[in-house]
Each structure stands twice: as structure tokens, then as C-alpha cells.
Write a protein that holds these residues in place. Sequence first.
Motif, short mmCIF file in Angstrom:
data_model
loop_
_atom_site.label_atom_id
_atom_site.label_comp_id
_atom_site.label_asym_id
_atom_site.label_seq_id
_atom_site.Cartn_x
_atom_site.Cartn_y
_atom_site.Cartn_z
N TRP A 52 41.75 38.14 41.45
CA TRP A 52 42.91 38.00 42.21
C TRP A 52 44.33 38.30 41.27
N ILE A 53 44.48 37.91 39.87
CA ILE A 53 45.47 38.25 39.39
C ILE A 53 45.93 39.48 39.16
N LEU A 54 44.89 40.23 39.07
CA LEU A 54 44.90 41.74 38.78
C LEU A 54 45.52 42.42 40.10
N GLY A 55 45.05 41.81 41.04
CA GLY A 55 45.59 42.24 42.62
C GLY A 55 47.04 41.85 42.62
N VAL A 56 47.39 40.65 42.22
CA VAL A 56 48.93 40.33 42.22
C VAL A 56 49.79 41.01 41.39
N MET A 57 49.13 41.40 40.16
CA MET A 57 49.90 42.34 39.36
C MET A 57 50.07 43.80 40.07
N ALA A 58 48.91 44.27 40.46
CA ALA A 58 49.07 45.51 41.35
C ALA A 58 50.08 45.38 42.30
N PRO A 97 45.73 43.81 30.90
CA PRO A 97 45.30 43.03 32.14
C PRO A 97 44.10 43.68 32.66
N THR A 98 43.74 45.06 32.51
CA THR A 98 42.57 45.45 33.11
C THR A 98 41.32 44.69 32.44
N LEU A 99 41.43 44.04 31.26
CA LEU A 99 40.12 43.28 30.95
C LEU A 99 39.62 42.44 31.84
N ILE A 102 42.36 34.36 28.55
CA ILE A 102 43.83 33.84 28.57
C ILE A 102 45.12 34.94 28.29
N PRO A 103 44.91 35.42 27.17
CA PRO A 103 45.97 36.43 26.52
C PRO A 103 46.16 37.64 27.57
N ALA A 104 45.18 38.07 28.30
CA ALA A 104 45.49 39.13 29.36
C ALA A 104 45.98 38.46 30.62
N ILE A 105 45.39 37.08 30.89
CA ILE A 105 45.71 36.75 31.89
C ILE A 105 47.49 36.62 32.05
N ALA A 126 49.17 39.86 32.18
CA ALA A 126 49.17 40.20 33.63
C ALA A 126 50.35 39.38 34.41
N VAL A 127 50.33 38.24 34.28
CA VAL A 127 51.30 37.30 34.99
C VAL A 127 52.84 37.76 34.71
N SER A 128 52.81 37.77 33.53
CA SER A 128 54.28 38.34 32.68
C SER A 128 54.89 39.53 33.62
N ILE A 129 53.65 40.46 33.56
CA ILE A 129 54.38 41.65 33.90
C ILE A 129 54.50 41.63 35.36
N SER A 130 53.71 40.86 36.20
CA SER A 130 53.98 40.72 37.55
C SER A 130 55.68 39.94 37.78
N VAL A 131 55.78 38.98 37.08
CA VAL A 131 57.11 38.28 37.29
C VAL A 131 58.17 39.21 36.92
N ILE A 132 57.93 39.90 35.87
CA ILE A 132 58.93 40.71 35.33
C ILE A 132 59.41 41.94 36.37
#
Lengths: 299, 255
Positions: free
Chosen positions: B161-167, B209-211, B229-232, B235-241
Motif C-alpha cells: 500500500w505504501i509503495l502505491g502511495v509513493m507511486a 522503497p522497492t524493497l 523500516i528504513p525503506a518505509i 518511501a513515505v518521505s519521497i511521497s510527502v516531499i
Amino acid sequence: MDMLKIENLKKRFGDKEVLKELSLTVPEKSIFGFIGKNGAGKTTTMKTILGLMKPDEGEIFVNGEKVVFGQTSTNQYIGYLPDVPEYYSFMSPTEYLHFCGEITGLSKAERTKRADELLELVGLKGETHRIKGFSRGMKQRLGIAQALLNKPKLLICDEPTSALDPVGRKEILDILMAVKNETTVLFSTHILSDVEKICTDIAFLNEGTVAIQGKIGDIKSTYRTDEYIIETETEKELRVLTSAFTHLNQTGRTMLKFKENQHSLFEVMNFITDKKLPVLKIERVEPTLESMFMEVVKK
Amino acid sequence: MKSLLSFTKKEFMEHFRSAKIIILTGVFILFAIINPMIAKFTPVIIEMLSESMQGGMEITAGEVTAMDSWLQFIKNAPMALIVFMLLESSIFTKEYQKGTLVLTLTKGLKRHTVLISKTFVMLTLWTAEYFMCYGLTYLFNNILWDNTVAENLTFMALNWWILGVMAICLSVLFSVIAKNNILVLAGTGGVILGSYLIGSLPKIGDYMPTLLMNSNPVIYGLEEVSHYIPAIIIAVSISVISVIVSVPIFNKKHI
């Protein structure tokens, strides 16, 4: 007060200079005709007023407030009808006006009232079909309705009549006339008869600058050249006149033209009465927008 | 706030009237059915194949469990995300191309309202459709087998789901830069592909994030949740930024 003031606007696309130090003032409560050939820069100017396009130089003030490119607060004073208005075609006209009303912050009661009034004004009341199937004229009329929704101080219409048939054009012009007490109207066009019918003020745009602007009456009087036309009944009278006055120009079979500085009008009229020459008409030539436009474009 | 609501309402109305929601729901239900089905019928197909083979090569398929169905879920998730992105990538660009935003923006609607609304709508749809698919797979697996064989299922689901959010957030960024949806898809896909390629390198891979695509070890219980956790966080940071950076770019976009 001036509703719109444009100062030294410059815009260049590649190596083509579309606007060259364009300056323009639109007085409040006027119907302002913005006239120019295709490609003269009319749409570019309008898009810049709306903050949709960034000028290279120059400033624009709407209702005294400066326009900035992009997110601009001056748009709250403006109702805009683009040359080809595009709507969310999955909505009906009533739904669309309600949507517009919501985003501009009108209350529900106001929205309903304004939507009803405006759909009535533009002749789309009771139209429940989605916008998808609308004709050009219908879209244009809906365009005016949406532009007037939040009672703008300035209504900007980009060639609102250009693509319409005579009936559609008349409808649009009637609507613009009907709203002139509520708002200032700025509309661009190259159809001069439309301008003559409804405008109070005009500006001729030519090659990126404003060639003439002002009240339509004032401009006409500066272009008035004291020129007269005489139409005689037959060619015989025409020959009598031309032999007596050397500077009369024949412009038709029984038509003559002359200027006051060539012959005095009264002198010519005296001659006509003395000789009892039958004439059909003696007329002072009024400058038409078309003749003025042609003159400006030729310069 | 009111204009945000009405613009969002318009977005949902568009999704319903253009049948996008129906298509998306259909596709995600289909995936939910396919996951257990493939798991259930793979051994049957293998058996049939081995029977038809002359010479009698003996192939014995192991017993099918809910684990096989969950592995299918992880395998099919990229497909679901791709379908979602294909349908949603034009959410901005269609408005640029048609010119429909001109009237809304010249009415004084704030540009960031448009941006927030569209992002919100995409995230809501992704969340609803994705978790519906997860829920249905969970339900079918429970009926056919037993879900307890797999560990950390919710965590695995959250990863994708997080990966989808990032995309989605990346697609917002590319949508305010690009003019057509091909570029939006290329940009978003490019970043994810880049992350995937860099992810194959040994040490950096854990931060990519692709992990989050590879949750197989987690449901087998072979990998700690903390490993992700680091990948999450990244991914979340990339999304927000992406979304934050999009705002000033969109404010100055030629529309």
C-alpha cells in the motif's frame, strides 16, 4: 475609475514579439471592444490579465490591484469567457453553475438564485442534458452564465461571437448589452459590426501595440475628414458639376466625392441651387470602424 | 475548505460518471479472485500435465495452503498498481489538454486546492480498492484454507500500500511538470525502476522503497519487520516531499 490598466506589456514567443509595449486602460462600466486581426495578440493579452501567461515585461492592474502570474487574487474580480470554453462535460448546466458557485464561495440559496437567473438570461433554463452534447452557441451562452455567476466587476470575453451564426451572435450581443449596468465588459473581436452595435470604448490592436484607443465617439470625430458625397440623378448633372469644380472626384456613375478644403460645401450647394440641378443626396462622410481599422492596419 | 470539498465532489462525480470506479473495482475484485484460484488450481494443472506425459515422469505437487495464495497476492500487486496508474495518470493532464481548469482557476479557485483534492481522491481510491482486494483475498483464503500459516499479513499488505502511495505522489509531481500522461507514467515508472535497479546492489538495497515489493520473507517469518523500516521511512518521505514540491511548481504552471 479604471477597472483595468495595462502598462507597457511585452511578450515574446521564440523570436516572434507578440506584444510590444502594449498599454491600455478600460474605464469602469464601459463595454470595451478590443479589436485586432487574428494573431494581433488579443488572446495573449487576455491570458496575461488572468495570470495564465507570464509577461516578459510590464504590469497589469485589475480594480487597482496588481496581477501576478499563476495564483492571482485579482481573478476574484473577473468573469472570464475563453474563445473556446471547455467545461466538465459530464455535468448538466445547472450542476456546472452550482459547482462554480461552490468554488467561489456562494451560499446555497445564492447559488440556486443566480443559476436560475443566469440560465434564464442565456436561454438555457430547463436544459437537463449533459454539456457533452451542446452546440457551440449553447456552450458560448453557458460560458457567459458561468462568467457572470459571482457578479464580477470585469467581464472578459475572448471573441465571444466569432464562431457563431447570425442568430447566435445577436443573442450574445443582446446578453452583453443587458449586463452593461452590472459590470465592465472587455471583449475582443474582429467583427467590427458587433463593436459598432454595443461598444462605448474601443482599442485597435495592431502588431502588438495599441494603435488607437478611447471613446468610440471621440475616435470617430478625430478621424472625421470633412469629406462629402454628392449623388446626382443622371450623368448629365454630374458633368455640369465636374466642369464647374475641378477637384470633384467621380467615384461612381452618378457619385462625386470632395473635401472641404478643396471646395467649400456651401459654394457647391449654391451652384446646385442656382442651376437647379436635381440631386439625390448630399452627405457628409462618417468614418466607419472599418475604414479606421484599415487605415490603422495599413500604417 | 468549502472549495476543496466541492472540487473533490466533482472528482468523484467524474470517476462515477466516466465508469472509472466501476472498472477499478472490477479489476481489483478480479485480482482478489485470481489469487486463491491460481493457488488452488496450479497443482491440478501440474497433475494433469504429468499424467498426459508419456513415460510417466512422476511430479508430486506439495499441499496447497493459504501461503500459496498470498504469494500470488504479492505477485499480482504490481499488476494492480499498474492498472490503477494507467487509469489515473491523466487526472491532471486531461484537464490541461481540454482546458477545463482555465475556467475553474480564473474563478479564483486556489491551485493548491486542485492539487490537494486530486491527490486525496487518488489516495482514497487506491486505499479503498487495494484493501478491498486484500480483504477479499483474506476472506477466500480463510474459506478455502487457513490464514494462520502466513505471518505478518497486515504488515505485508501495508508495504504494498505504501509503495502505491509513493507511486501516486510521484505521479502528482510529474503531473505538475509534464503536459501529457505518457510523461507522467514514464516519470513515475522511471523512478520506481531506478529504485528497483539500485535495489539489486547489496547494501543500498535495504534503503530502496522497492524493497517493499518483496514481502515474501516476512510472511514466511524469515525476516524481521524492522528490516523494512528504513525503506518505509524513505518511501513515505519521497511521497510527502513530492506533494510539497508540486505545490510551488503547479502555482507557476502555464495552464
